[in-house]
Scaffold this motif. Structure first.
Motif, PDB file in Angstrom:
ATOM      1  N   GLU A  99      67.831  37.173  42.430  1.00 45.05           N
ATOM      2  CA  GLU A  99      67.409  38.334  41.737  1.00 45.05           C
ATOM      3  C   GLU A  99      65.767  38.353  41.545  1.00 45.05           C
ATOM      4  O   GLU A  99      65.231  39.588  41.296  1.00 45.05           O
ATOM      5  CB  GLU A  99      67.898  38.479  40.294  1.00 45.05           C
ATOM      6  N   THR A 100      65.164  37.225  42.021  1.00 43.88           N
ATOM      7  CA  THR A 100      63.549  37.409  41.874  1.00 43.88           C
ATOM      8  C   THR A 100      62.941  38.431  42.856  1.00 43.88           C
ATOM      9  O   THR A 100      63.455  38.123  44.009  1.00 43.88           O
ATOM     10  CB  THR A 100      62.978  36.120  42.177  1.00 43.88           C
ATOM     11  N   GLU A 101      61.977  39.186  42.329  1.00 43.94           N
ATOM     12  CA  GLU A 101      61.281  40.147  43.335  1.00 43.94           C
ATOM     13  C   GLU A 101      59.974  39.658  43.744  1.00 43.94           C
ATOM     14  O   GLU A 101      59.144  39.993  44.580  1.00 43.94           O
ATOM     15  CB  GLU A 101      61.321  41.463  42.864  1.00 43.94           C
TER      16      GLU A 101
ATOM     17  N   LYS B  62      60.117  45.145  38.646  1.00 40.71           N
ATOM     18  CA  LYS B  62      60.093  43.926  39.710  1.00 40.71           C
ATOM     19  C   LYS B  62      60.388  42.513  38.804  1.00 40.71           C
ATOM     20  O   LYS B  62      59.271  42.177  38.025  1.00 40.71           O
ATOM     21  CB  LYS B  62      58.991  44.063  40.313  1.00 40.71           C
TER      22      LYS B  62
ATOM     23  N   GLN C 105      54.904  43.425  47.243  1.00 42.63           N
ATOM     24  CA  GLN C 105      55.792  42.949  48.301  1.00 42.63           C
ATOM     25  C   GLN C 105      55.010  41.639  48.503  1.00 42.63           C
ATOM     26  O   GLN C 105      53.737  41.400  48.524  1.00 42.63           O
ATOM     27  CB  GLN C 105      56.026  43.326  49.484  1.00 42.63           C
TER      28      GLN C 105
ATOM     29  N   THR D 108      65.207  36.028  48.851  1.00 47.24           N
ATOM     30  CA  THR D 108      65.783  37.294  49.652  1.00 47.24           C
ATOM     31  C   THR D 108      64.878  37.938  50.619  1.00 47.24           C
ATOM     32  O   THR D 108      65.311  38.130  51.767  1.00 47.24           O
ATOM     33  CB  THR D 108      66.309  38.323  48.705  1.00 47.24           C
ATOM     34  N   LYS D 109      63.740  37.835  50.216  1.00 44.91           N
ATOM     35  CA  LYS D 109      62.385  38.144  51.050  1.00 44.91           C
ATOM     36  C   LYS D 109      62.288  37.284  52.218  1.00 44.91           C
ATOM     37  O   LYS D 109      61.887  37.708  53.583  1.00 44.91           O
ATOM     38  CB  LYS D 109      61.283  38.090  50.504  1.00 44.91           C
TER      39      LYS D 109
ATOM     40  N   PRO E 107      60.237  34.959  47.089  1.00 50.73           N
ATOM     41  CA  PRO E 107      61.496  35.111  46.823  1.00 50.73           C
ATOM     42  C   PRO E 107      62.705  35.121  47.976  1.00 50.73           C
ATOM     43  O   PRO E 107      62.138  35.623  49.335  1.00 50.73           O
ATOM     44  CB  PRO E 107      61.581  36.435  46.172  1.00 50.73           C
TER      45      PRO E 107
ATOM     46  N   ASN F  19      55.834  49.307  45.748  1.00 47.06           N
ATOM     47  CA  ASN F  19      56.789  48.469  46.814  1.00 47.06           C
ATOM     48  C   ASN F  19      55.566  47.737  47.925  1.00 47.06           C
ATOM     49  O   ASN F  19      55.889  46.645  48.152  1.00 47.06           O
ATOM     50  CB  ASN F  19      57.761  49.330  47.516  1.00 47.06           C
TER      51      ASN F  19
END
Ligand code: NAD
Length: 458
Positions: free
Chosen positions: A300-302, A291, A258, A80-81, A78, A254
């Motif tokens: 928005e994807t986790e 998630k 991840q 943001t990650k 993702p 989490n």
């Protein structure tokens, strides 16, 4: 020329680029150049090496967006990650620059009116560095930067899953003022890695699976050279009866899901006290359902896709083995509908037995087996029931118990409650089949050095 094709696992494996596979001659030449450069690179001294590496970090900083986008495209992380990976890598790079001098400074061990004794940290020589794909930028910086700072030269092979990241990095290093031969890259799969380590190198720095690490250890033994091996893990989380089931479940979720479950030190087995087992599993399901799985390019994807089809297939085999042997699927257990690519739903399994692959093997994807225990001793035995020993987690409100259990867990790291060891000053590495040696911290620099004692009379 044979090529590696880089594909996007989250967009139905669409082709995003290609890179030529290094020939035997190119591999040999890279090592020869590194060997030629090693004396002058050593003699330059750590202060000058720091000055030469500083602009490389600055150049990477300018390319933050490009780096993050490429991580997402090549491995489905993702976005943001991917930005998080790039930013913590900058911080680690900075930490290496700030701490290299201290790490390799001479240390006086004894002095009196007649004599002085000191330890000198010297480079080892040419390092063959081989990395996986799961943190394509982070991993390589861990491997390259400390080695160059202590005065080693590096020939680097990145994973065949992320060759475009290799090219981006090589481009930045090539444009820098590093002397010829100090850093170079070769490209290809395991066969290229094997050819590289069989050349005239002085040290193997490998991060990847335990099977490959074992092979490289044998090659190193024949050559009688050192290794730093960072390998697989199947980290346990023990959740005691005094833990808040909701908070504990969120923490476990989490640290399991991840990076789509593709982290060496992710929680891969949850061991939960029987009195809170049902409540914990319900909370775990809720936390995991929250998630968002989807296109990794969307903010928005986790949970994105896995890195590759081969990884998806291994995961499916491990899950189907568990189901055949009686595991209960609490959620997930299959590919999501309507998504083309290496997607797998976050999966929680109970009714686990020790003969299941999800318990015995490393599971490198979003799948978590959960088992129950009655006594502290049983929990510790379950946690240690693995060939791996990379990291672990203990969740309890009882600090004394946490410390007592931590002292009995066979792993290179124990995190307590929400604790996160992830600071550059902390050495990282495994017990048992998770590896040999430590990266990061002052200790990490020194693993890449030879140690000499100089004693003189006054
Ligand atoms: P992998 O072992 O298949 O490949 C890792 C690297 O080794 C790749 O560059 C690959 O091309 C190369 N390679 C493969 N066979 C080789 C051979 N015979 N000789 C030389 N090189 C060879 O692992 P992977 O699938 O890329 O990565 C996932 C694994 O990495 C997991 O087991 C994970 O736990 C581990 N990992 C460990 C850490 C850690 O710090 N302990 C960090 C990240 C990943």
């Amino acid at each position: 020329m044979a090529k590696i094709i880089s594909t996007n696992p989250s967009k139905n494996y669409e082709v995003i680029g290609e890179v030529e596979i290094s020939t035997d001659k190119e591999i040999r030449q890279a090592v020869e150049k590194a060997n030629k450069a090693k004396k002058s690179w050593k003699d330059l001294g750590v202060e000058k090496r720091i000055e030469l590496l500083r602009p490389i970090l600055e150049e990477f900083r300018k390319r933050e967006d490009e780096l993050a986008r490429l991580i997402t495209q090549e491995m489905g992380k993702p976005i943001t990650k991917s930005y998080e990976e790039v930013r913590w890598t900058f911080e680690e790079f900075q930490w290496y620059l700030d701490n290299a001098e201290q790490a390799v400074a001479e240390e006086v061990t004894y002095e009196d009116e007649n004599s002085l004794h000191k330890i000198v940290y010297e480079p080892i020589g040419t390092v063959a560095l081989i990395t996986p794909w799961n943190f394509p930028f982070g991993m390589l910086t861990w491997g390259i930067v400390p080695s160059l700072l202590v005065g080693n030269t590096v020939v680097f092979k990145i994973s065949e899953e992320t060759p475009l990241m290799g090219k981006l990095v090589e481009g930045v290093f090539k444009e820098s003022n590093l002397p010829e031969g100090v850093f170079s890259e070769v490209y290809g799969g395991g066969d290229v890695g094997e050819k590289l380590v069989k050349e005239e190198i002085d040290f193997i720095n490998f991060t990847g699976s335990t099977n490959v690490g074992k092979k490289l250890y044998k090659i190193a033994a024949e050559k009688f050279i050192g290794v730093l091996l960072e390998m697989g893990g199947s980290s346990p989380a023990i959740v005691f009866d005094d833990a808040d089931p909701k908070t504990a479940a969120e923490t476990v979720s989490n640290y399991r899901f991840q990076n789509c479950g593709q982290a060496c030190d992710a929680i891969k087995r949850a061991i939960v006290h029987e009195s809170i087992f049902d409540e914990f599993v319900n909370e775990l399901k809720t936390a995991t359902e929250n998630k968002k799985l989807g296109d990794p390019e969307k903010k928005e994807t986790e949970v994105g896709s896995l890195v590759a089809k081969r990884q998806l297939e291994i995961l499916e085999e491990q899950v189907s083995d568990a189901i055949k042997k009686g595991a209960k699927v609490i959620m997930g257990g299959k590919r999501p509908e309507g998504r083309a690519g290496a997607y797998f739903e976050p999966t929680i399994l109970t009714n686990i037995t020790k003969d299941m692959r999800v318990w015995k093997e490393e599971v490198f994807g979003p799948v978590l087996p959960v088992v129950s225990f009655k006594t502290e001793k049983e929990a510790i035995n379950l946690a240690n029931d693995s060939v791996y020993g990379l990291s672990s987690r203990v969740i309890t409100r009882n600090a004394e118990r946490a410390e007592r259990v931590a002292s009995q867990i066979e792993a290179g790291t124990v995190e307590i409650n929400k604790g996160d060891r992830w600071l550059s000053c902390n050495p990282f590495g495994g017990y048992k089949m998770s590896g040999i040696g430590r990266e990061n911290g002052i200790m990490g620099f020194r693993q890449l050095c030879r140690v000499k004692v100089v004693s003189r009379s006054k």
